[in-house]
Scaffold this motif. Structure first.
Motif, PDB file in Angstrom:
ATOM      1  N   ASP A  62     -17.327  25.482 -10.937  1.00 38.20           N
ATOM      2  CA  ASP A  62     -16.495  24.529 -10.184  1.00 38.20           C
ATOM      3  C   ASP A  62     -15.063  24.568 -10.715  1.00 38.20           C
ATOM      4  OD1 ASP A  62     -18.702  23.612  -8.746  1.00 38.20           O
ATOM      5  OD2 ASP A  62     -18.948  21.777  -9.942  1.00 38.20           O
ATOM      6  N   ALA A  63     -14.943  24.490 -12.036  1.00 38.31           N
ATOM      7  CA  ALA A  63     -13.616  24.416 -12.662  1.00 38.31           C
ATOM      8  C   ALA A  63     -12.874  25.745 -12.534  1.00 38.31           C
ATOM      9  CB  ALA A  63     -13.754  24.024 -14.130  1.00 38.31           C
ATOM     10  N   LEU A  64     -13.596  26.840 -12.738  1.00 34.33           N
ATOM     11  CA  LEU A  64     -12.945  28.152 -12.709  1.00 34.33           C
ATOM     12  C   LEU A  64     -12.392  28.463 -11.313  1.00 34.33           C
ATOM     13  CD1 LEU A  64     -12.249  30.857 -14.020  1.00 34.33           C
ATOM     14  CD2 LEU A  64     -14.569  31.651 -13.490  1.00 34.33           C
ATOM     15  N   VAL A  65     -13.206  28.237 -10.306  1.00 41.15           N
ATOM     16  CA  VAL A  65     -12.788  28.584  -8.940  1.00 41.15           C
ATOM     17  C   VAL A  65     -11.673  27.646  -8.470  1.00 41.15           C
ATOM     18  CG1 VAL A  65     -13.590  28.732  -6.552  1.00 41.15           C
ATOM     19  CG2 VAL A  65     -14.998  29.662  -8.405  1.00 41.15           C
ATOM     20  N   MET A  66     -11.814  26.376  -8.792  1.00 43.08           N
ATOM     21  CA  MET A  66     -10.779  25.405  -8.433  1.00 43.08           C
ATOM     22  C   MET A  66      -9.462  25.754  -9.136  1.00 43.08           C
ATOM     23  SD  MET A  66     -10.629  22.439  -6.683  1.00 43.08           S
ATOM     24  CE  MET A  66      -9.544  21.012  -6.650  1.00 43.08           C
ATOM     25  N   SER A  67      -9.546  26.136 -10.387  1.00 43.07           N
ATOM     26  CA  SER A  67      -8.350  26.505 -11.143  1.00 43.07           C
ATOM     27  C   SER A  67      -7.665  27.717 -10.517  1.00 43.07           C
ATOM     28  CB  SER A  67      -8.740  26.822 -12.596  1.00 43.07           C
ATOM     29  OG  SER A  67      -7.656  27.408 -13.280  1.00 43.07           O
ATOM     30  N   GLN A  68      -8.467  28.694 -10.133  1.00 44.84           N
ATOM     31  CA  GLN A  68      -7.920  29.909  -9.514  1.00 44.84           C
ATOM     32  C   GLN A  68      -7.157  29.551  -8.234  1.00 44.84           C
ATOM     33  OE1 GLN A  68      -8.202  32.991 -10.823  1.00 44.84           O
ATOM     34  NE2 GLN A  68      -7.741  34.374  -9.129  1.00 44.84           N
ATOM     35  N   ARG A  69      -7.713  28.662  -7.439  1.00 39.24           N
ATOM     36  CA  ARG A  69      -7.028  28.235  -6.211  1.00 39.24           C
ATOM     37  C   ARG A  69      -5.730  27.493  -6.520  1.00 39.24           C
ATOM     38  NH1 ARG A  69      -8.292  31.539  -2.616  1.00 39.24           N
ATOM     39  NH2 ARG A  69     -10.268  31.305  -1.536  1.00 39.24           N
ATOM     40  N   ALA A 142     -14.514  23.840  -3.833  1.00 37.27           N
ATOM     41  CA  ALA A 142     -13.587  24.494  -4.764  1.00 37.27           C
ATOM     42  C   ALA A 142     -13.047  25.812  -4.228  1.00 37.27           C
ATOM     43  CB  ALA A 142     -14.276  24.719  -6.113  1.00 37.27           C
ATOM     44  N   GLU A 143     -13.780  26.450  -3.339  1.00 36.83           N
ATOM     45  CA  GLU A 143     -13.454  27.845  -3.023  1.00 36.83           C
ATOM     46  C   GLU A 143     -12.660  28.065  -1.737  1.00 36.83           C
ATOM     47  OE1 GLU A 143     -17.554  28.842  -2.896  1.00 36.83           O
ATOM     48  OE2 GLU A 143     -17.610  29.205  -0.741  1.00 36.83           O
ATOM     49  N   VAL A 144     -12.698  27.135  -0.805  1.00 39.27           N
ATOM     50  CA  VAL A 144     -12.041  27.411   0.484  1.00 39.27           C
ATOM     51  C   VAL A 144     -10.549  27.663   0.265  1.00 39.27           C
ATOM     52  CG1 VAL A 144     -13.732  26.272   1.954  1.00 39.27           C
ATOM     53  CG2 VAL A 144     -11.856  24.927   0.982  1.00 39.27           C
ATOM     54  N   PRO A 145      -9.939  28.459   1.120  1.00 42.88           N
ATOM     55  CA  PRO A 145      -8.540  28.854   0.874  1.00 42.88           C
ATOM     56  C   PRO A 145      -7.589  27.660   0.847  1.00 42.88           C
ATOM     57  CG  PRO A 145      -9.522  30.225   2.593  1.00 42.88           C
ATOM     58  CD  PRO A 145     -10.486  29.115   2.318  1.00 42.88           C
ATOM     59  N   ASN A 146      -6.474  27.840   0.156  1.00 44.55           N
ATOM     60  CA  ASN A 146      -5.427  26.828   0.170  1.00 44.55           C
ATOM     61  C   ASN A 146      -4.826  26.718   1.561  1.00 44.55           C
ATOM     62  OD1 ASN A 146      -5.560  26.222  -2.550  1.00 44.55           O
ATOM     63  ND2 ASN A 146      -3.888  27.597  -3.131  1.00 44.55           N
ATOM     64  N   GLY A 147      -4.527  25.486   1.937  1.00 39.34           N
ATOM     65  CA  GLY A 147      -3.708  25.264   3.122  1.00 39.34           C
ATOM     66  C   GLY A 147      -2.324  24.850   2.653  1.00 39.34           C
ATOM     67  N   ASP A 285     -26.663  27.030  -4.965  1.00 35.80           N
ATOM     68  CA  ASP A 285     -27.688  28.084  -4.891  1.00 35.80           C
ATOM     69  C   ASP A 285     -27.071  29.478  -4.854  1.00 35.80           C
ATOM     70  OD1 ASP A 285     -30.025  26.251  -4.381  1.00 35.80           O
ATOM     71  OD2 ASP A 285     -28.773  25.762  -2.639  1.00 35.80           O
ATOM     72  N   GLY A 286     -25.765  29.557  -4.856  1.00 39.15           N
ATOM     73  CA  GLY A 286     -25.118  30.859  -4.740  1.00 39.15           C
ATOM     74  C   GLY A 286     -24.821  31.239  -3.294  1.00 39.15           C
ATOM     75  N   HIS A 287     -24.925  30.275  -2.400  1.00 41.21           N
ATOM     76  CA  HIS A 287     -24.594  30.541  -1.002  1.00 41.21           C
ATOM     77  C   HIS A 287     -23.182  30.014  -0.733  1.00 41.21           C
ATOM     78  CE1 HIS A 287     -25.339  31.145   3.277  1.00 41.21           C
ATOM     79  NE2 HIS A 287     -24.629  30.052   3.440  1.00 41.21           N
ATOM     80  N   HIS A 288     -22.265  30.915  -0.352  1.00 36.92           N
ATOM     81  CA  HIS A 288     -20.854  30.528  -0.297  1.00 36.92           C
ATOM     82  C   HIS A 288     -20.218  30.826   1.048  1.00 36.92           C
ATOM     83  CE1 HIS A 288     -20.628  29.496  -4.539  1.00 36.92           C
ATOM     84  NE2 HIS A 288     -21.422  30.523  -4.759  1.00 36.92           N
ATOM     85  N   THR A 289     -18.996  30.352   1.205  1.00 44.63           N
ATOM     86  CA  THR A 289     -18.188  30.749   2.361  1.00 44.63           C
ATOM     87  C   THR A 289     -17.627  32.142   2.073  1.00 44.63           C
ATOM     88  OG1 THR A 289     -16.119  29.924   1.433  1.00 44.63           O
ATOM     89  CG2 THR A 289     -17.463  28.333   2.663  1.00 44.63           C
ATOM     90  N   GLY A 290     -17.092  32.793   3.088  1.00 40.56           N
ATOM     91  CA  GLY A 290     -16.523  34.128   2.891  1.00 40.56           C
ATOM     92  C   GLY A 290     -15.343  34.132   1.932  1.00 40.56           C
ATOM     93  N   ALA A 291     -14.747  32.962   1.749  1.00 37.16           N
ATOM     94  CA  ALA A 291     -13.529  32.905   0.925  1.00 37.16           C
ATOM     95  C   ALA A 291     -13.782  33.223  -0.545  1.00 37.16           C
ATOM     96  CB  ALA A 291     -12.891  31.518   1.042  1.00 37.16           C
ATOM     97  N   LEU A 292     -14.986  32.936  -1.043  1.00 36.95           N
ATOM     98  CA  LEU A 292     -15.219  33.158  -2.469  1.00 36.95           C
ATOM     99  C   LEU A 292     -15.176  34.645  -2.805  1.00 36.95           C
ATOM    100  CD1 LEU A 292     -15.703  31.900  -5.246  1.00 36.95           C
ATOM    101  CD2 LEU A 292     -18.161  32.122  -4.844  1.00 36.95           C
ATOM    102  N   GLY A 293     -15.699  35.474  -1.897  1.00 34.53           N
ATOM    103  CA  GLY A 293     -15.698  36.921  -2.150  1.00 34.53           C
ATOM    104  C   GLY A 293     -14.293  37.453  -2.379  1.00 34.53           C
ATOM    105  N   SER A 294     -13.361  37.063  -1.540  1.00 31.26           N
ATOM    106  CA  SER A 294     -12.003  37.596  -1.727  1.00 31.26           C
ATOM    107  C   SER A 294     -11.328  36.980  -2.940  1.00 31.26           C
ATOM    108  CB  SER A 294     -11.154  37.461  -0.462  1.00 31.26           C
ATOM    109  OG  SER A 294     -11.512  36.330   0.264  1.00 31.26           O
ATOM    110  N   LEU A 295     -11.657  35.720  -3.220  1.00 31.04           N
ATOM    111  CA  LEU A 295     -11.101  35.112  -4.439  1.00 31.04           C
ATOM    112  C   LEU A 295     -11.554  35.892  -5.671  1.00 31.04           C
ATOM    113  CD1 LEU A 295     -10.803  31.378  -5.377  1.00 31.04           C
ATOM    114  CD2 LEU A 295     -12.090  32.876  -6.893  1.00 31.04           C
ATOM    115  N   LEU A 296     -12.858  36.204  -5.726  1.00 33.71           N
ATOM    116  CA  LEU A 296     -13.378  36.914  -6.903  1.00 33.71           C
ATOM    117  C   LEU A 296     -12.856  38.341  -6.963  1.00 33.71           C
ATOM    118  CD1 LEU A 296     -17.086  35.685  -7.068  1.00 33.71           C
ATOM    119  CD2 LEU A 296     -15.090  34.845  -8.339  1.00 33.71           C
TER     120      LEU A 296
END
Ligand SMILES: [Fe+2]
Ligand SMILES: [Fe+2]
Lengths: 311, 333
Positions: A62-69, A142-147, A285-296
């Motif tokens: 949660d923290a890592l992905v939110m921080s990246q955004r 945490a992962e959806v793209p910035n607006g 559960d590891g099920h994400h939106t498409g946005a996490l893949g490009s973030l990673l």
């Protein structure tokens, strides 16, 4: 910040003085060498190490992905003060992530990705940089793209209000590491919530345009809100063992705070329902939106190109 | 503002003020915002401090571009903290120019309108993670050489801002050098990345001290006013002398075949950067000039609605009590 009054300008006549020595003023390195230094990392009695590790990954991701955004705002914010504040928030969350991933690795080494023999990459970095999308356990908020800035303010408000309530309870964890991380995090998250709450109010009551943008941001993120309070089996087990928090139990407290901000801002709760998951599976559960893949993909690109690299 | 008062001053009074100003500069005391100062001094300072502030802010971009890709969590935190510091440096320096009667908004508009400049080094691209180390070591290092003497500059707010900034720049320099030493202990590929990065940044770093003394039009006047205390060539020499031993410890080769110790001078001889390239970059034709200014303009334009909302909100809250500080320095000494 150094104190100007006690500072001797002549200290700096040689730009390279002290380049090769360590001193207490070194802002970055010192408490970063061993993230868990000095904390008792024994897994408490009656706690399943694998479950504790997975639980730490959830909160750490949660923290890592939110921080990246949030860090994406660096050099892009509306003014310098906000640029600095957003970097602060990203830095705090990054610090939390690092501790939590290190805790996960210390509790259960089996979850740490294997790298070629002799790789110097530390465990927390293996977890951050060498897991794939489906192994990330963060909530999707945490992962959806910035607006725009209004959407970011809203996301930080939702996230920090929830995480602050969670960390207040987690600071009483039977796990000494989690308790310490949470106690430190409470102070940080209080500041994040305060920053976001004040901007939420300002934008709601600023101009017609800022209000319209704020409502749009809230509308966009609202479907991701309910997921924060859905209890995953791992969270239930961690809570049962006295090391973690069952997020379902936070609903009343978090709602009360959020409703206060919404009321002060003259904003109604959106009434649309939560975003679905596939077969009931969600971020935990590891099920994400498409946005996490490009973030990673961006986050991991250099580290993966150098699996034996030293940084 | 002093400019307004100037026109109305008796000639004898003006001569006396000027003598007092010059005596202050000679004693190496500070000139403060409310002191009388020659109009040309004020203009020179606004130009120099604004250019410095813009450099801090534009300088966030080449490194900011790698925060998302930093290859370890520790490096990500260090880089983010560093770029955040640069925003803070920009803030201090814009505040110093505000004491001279020019607002941050005006200066930002001059920057994105191409009417004010920033350090030419930031018009070069960052192409690998090694650049994060090289920028800290060479670019922040050159900035320190330039800025340490400015801690004693004659204008008080600028000198005090420089003291704070220099302290942080030395952290920046150290994290850069530390990244490079760590990478040099890593794989062959990493060592090659470091060398390649140093090859690209060495000459632009030497250009950071400005043109050679015989081509520098502003140096003499700035030195007489105590704004500058060393010439461009003096500072460049000092930088080279300090950097060469560091390069040896690091194990990289500086890309200058003329680099050699001169026993007689007690200094290193070195080659000249490509000054034609320097002038092209200064005039706006460097690899990233357009991109850097466009980035800043986009962020500023996209933030306009937020700044307007904050003003609207504050003016509503302000009418309930808080009053602005209305002192604008109209009293003449
Ligand atoms: Fe700086
Ligand atoms: Fe710096």
């Amino acid at each position: 910040m150094p104190d100007v009054r006690t500072h001797e300008p002549d200290d700096h006549d040689n730009a390279y003085a002290g380049l090769l020595v360590n001193d207490v003023h070194w802002a970055f390195g010192t408490d970063f060498e061993d993230p868990l230094a000095g904390v008792d990392a024994t897994v408490p009695d009656g706690v399943e190490p694998a479950a504790l590790a997975t639980y730490c990954l959830m909160l750490g991701d949660d923290a890592l992905v939110m921080s990246q955004r949030i860090a994406e705002w660096c050099s892009n914010a509306p003014d310098l003060e906000e640029d600095i504040a957003l970097s602060n928030i990203a830095l705090d969350l990054l610090g939390q992530a690092r501790l939590l991933l290190a805790r996960a690795a210390a509790a259960d080494g089996a979850q740490v990705p294997a790298l070629p023999d002799g790789s110097p990459v530390p465990d927390e970095d293996r977890l951050a940089y060498f897991r794939d999308v489906a192994q990330f356990r963060n909530v999707r908020l945490a992962e959806v793209p910035n607006g725009d800035f209004a959407q970011t303010v809203t996301r930080i408000l939702l996230f920090s209000t929830w995480r602050l309530a969670l960390f207040e309870e987690l600071s009483r964890s039977r796990d000494a590491v989690l308790a310490a991380v949470a106690a430190k995090g409470v102070k940080e998250l209080t500041y994040h919530r305060d920053f976001a709450g004040r901007w939420f109010l300002t934008l709601a009551r600023g101009t017609a345009d800022s209000r319209r943008r704020l409502l749009a941001g809230l509308d966009e993120l609202w479907p991701l809100w309910a997921e924060l309070f859905e209890t995953h089996d791992v969270e239930r087990a961690a809570s049962g063992a006295g090391v973690g928090v069952d997020p379902a139990g936070l609903t009343a407290d978090v709602d009360a705070v959020l409703d206060q901000v919404l009321a002060a801002s003259g904003v109604d709760r959106p009434d649309h329902g939560p975003l679905g998951g596939a077969h009931g599976r969600r971020g935990r559960d590891g099920h994400h939106t498409g946005a996490l893949g490009s973030l990673l993909e961006e986050m991991q690109v250099v580290a993966r190109a150098h699996p034996r690299g030293q940084w | 503002m002093s400019a307004v008062a100037d026109a109305e001053l008796e000639p004898e009074l003006e001569a006396e003020l000027e003598a007092r100003f010059e005596a202050t500069v000679r004693r190496k005391d500070r000139i403060e915002p409310r002191d009388w100062m020659p109009e040309a001094y004020r203009k020179t300072l606004v130009r120099q401090v604004a250019q410095h502030a813009h450099s801090e802010i534009i300088g966030m971009q080449p490194e900011g571009a790698w925060i998302g890709r930093a290859p370890s969590l520790r490096r990500k935190a260090i880089l983010l903290a560093k770029v955040q510091d640069e925003a803070g440096h920009g803030l201090y320096l814009y505040s110093a120019t505000e004491t001279l009667g020019v607002s941050r908004q005006e200066l930002t508009e001059m920057l994105i309108g191409g009417r004010q400049k920033y350090s030419s080094i930031f018009n070069y691209p960052t192409l690998s993670y090694a650049d994060m180390g090289t920028i800290g070591w060479l670019v922040d290092g050159a900035a320190i050489c330039n800025q340490v003497p400015l801690c004693r500059t004659s204008f008080g707010p600028y000198g005090r801002a420089m003291i704070r900034i220099c302290k942080e720049e030395s952290f920046h320099q150290r994290q850069g050098y530390e990244l490079l030493t760590t990478m040099m202990r890593g794989t062959d590929e990493q060592r090659a990345m470091v060398q390649e990065s140093v090859n690209r940044f060495w000459w632009p770093s030497l250009m950071m001290f400005g043109p050679p003394d015989d081509a520098s039009t502003n140096t003499a006047q700035s030195m007489a006013w105590g704004i500058k205390t060393h010439t461009n060539d003096e500072l460049r020499q000092r930088f080279v002398d300090m950097t060469v031993p560091q390069a040896e410890v690091l194990g990289v080769t500086l890309p200058d075949p003329e680099l050699a110790w001169n026993e007689e001078r007690g200094s290193y001889d070195f080659g000249q950067p490509d000054w034609d390239e320097f002038w092209r970059v200064v005039k706006g034709d460097g690899p990233c000039n357009a991109q850097r200014v466009a980035h800043r303009k986009r962020a500023w334009d996209e933030g306009a609605w937020v700044r307007e909302a904050a003003l609207a909100f504050a003016s509503r809250a302000g009418s309930a009590g808080l009053e602005d500080d209305v002192s604008d320095g109209t009293e003449a000494t």
